[in-house]
Design an enzyme around this catalytic site. Structure first.
Site, PDB file in Angstrom:
ATOM      1  N   ILE A   8       7.347   1.092  -3.011  1.00 17.62           N
ATOM      2  CA  ILE A   8       8.273   1.127  -1.908  1.00 17.62           C
ATOM      3  C   ILE A   8       9.597   0.999  -2.424  1.00 17.62           C
ATOM      4  O   ILE A   8      10.097   0.139  -3.567  1.00 17.62           O
ATOM      5  CB  ILE A   8       7.956  -0.387  -1.215  1.00 17.62           C
ATOM      6  CG1 ILE A   8       6.479  -0.297  -0.750  1.00 17.62           C
ATOM      7  CG2 ILE A   8       9.089  -0.723  -0.101  1.00 17.62           C
ATOM      8  CD1 ILE A   8       6.052  -1.621   0.154  1.00 17.62           C
ATOM      9  N   ASP A   9      10.559   1.680  -1.902  1.00 17.69           N
ATOM     10  CA  ASP A   9      11.984   1.799  -2.273  1.00 17.69           C
ATOM     11  C   ASP A   9      12.762   0.547  -2.018  1.00 17.69           C
ATOM     12  O   ASP A   9      12.222  -0.194  -1.049  1.00 17.69           O
ATOM     13  CB  ASP A   9      12.681   2.902  -1.662  1.00 17.69           C
ATOM     14  CG  ASP A   9      14.076   2.871  -1.724  1.00 17.69           C
ATOM     15  OD1 ASP A   9      14.406   2.956  -2.911  1.00 17.69           O
ATOM     16  OD2 ASP A   9      14.721   2.990  -0.975  1.00 17.69           O
TER      17      ASP A   9
END
Length: 227
Positions: A8-9
């Site tokens: 996840i960014d």
């Protein structure tokens, strides 16, 4: 599609980087006697993005982003600036005025009960960890991968090879999905790594990068439709 883990960014996906960016560049403009406007803030965003794109392509270093973006922006205004002063002001907002993306913590809570979660970010290791800690999100992640310590950056395959070397050995590429807002970093990176992609398209943009996208959402609350 069997998913076991997610990358996840952080910026633009979990934390509203645009709001912090606007506050930061506005404070710098005020410091140098420039009246902040919405148009100038939007133009700085475009200038900043152009330097980050060069970084993603491996054309410049992380330090060269800071050395180039402020003179490029203020040079157009005929204003000479000190890059170190600019960066100190800017980071004070980026690191301390944290604005979570709507639904971010609810999503993390939901996903962490089902999958192994890993943060994947281009940036500085200590600062990204501290930002997640201040935002109350760090406990949801099994590990955090930041370009400063990986030796490469999204979308390079080497970044993801580094991640997989530190994830469970039996984890297959087709059991992993990357969630992020960046076409040229997150989605292109997912393509390069051979993993599934989920694009957070919060601003109704067009996929001009021509990358393959498996899932597209317009808010984090929509993730439950797929995962």
């Amino acid at each position: 599609m069997k998913i076991r883990a997610m990358l996840i960014d952080i910026d633009g996906t979990l934390l509203d980087f645009r709001q912090s960016e606007i506050l930061g560049i506005s404070a710098i403009m005020e410091h140098y006697g420039v009246t902040p406007t919405k148009e100038l803030a939007e133009h700085y965003h475009d200038v900043n993005q152009s330097f980050w794109l060069k970084y993603e392509k491996g054309e410049i270093t992380r330090a060269q982003i800071n050395e180039g973006r402020y003179p490029a922006f203020f040079g157009e205004l005929g204003v000479e600036v000190d890059c170190q002063v600019c960066e100190e002001i800017y980071q004070s907002f980026v690191n301390n005025r944290l604005v979570p993306v709507d639904g971010a913590e609810d999503m993390l809570r939901y996903l962490s009960e089902k999958y192994l979660l890993y943060a994947a970010s281009n940036g500085y290791s200590v600062k990204q960890r501290e930002r997640l800690r201040k935002a109350g999100m760090i406990s949801y992640f099994t590990d955090i991968f930041v370009s400063e310590e990986t030796g490469s950056q999204k979308p390079q395959k080497e970044f993801f090879d580094y991640c997989f070397a530190r994830m469970p050995e039996d984890l297959k590429r087709d059991e992993v999905v990357i969630l992020g807002d960046g076409l040229t970093s997150d989605m292109a990176g997912g393509n390069n790594a051979g993993i599934h992609t989920c694009w957070l398209n919060a601003f109704g943009e067009t996929n001009t990068a021509g990358v393959s996208i498996d899932m597209e959402i317009h808010s984090l609350r929509e993730i439950r439709k797929f995962l």
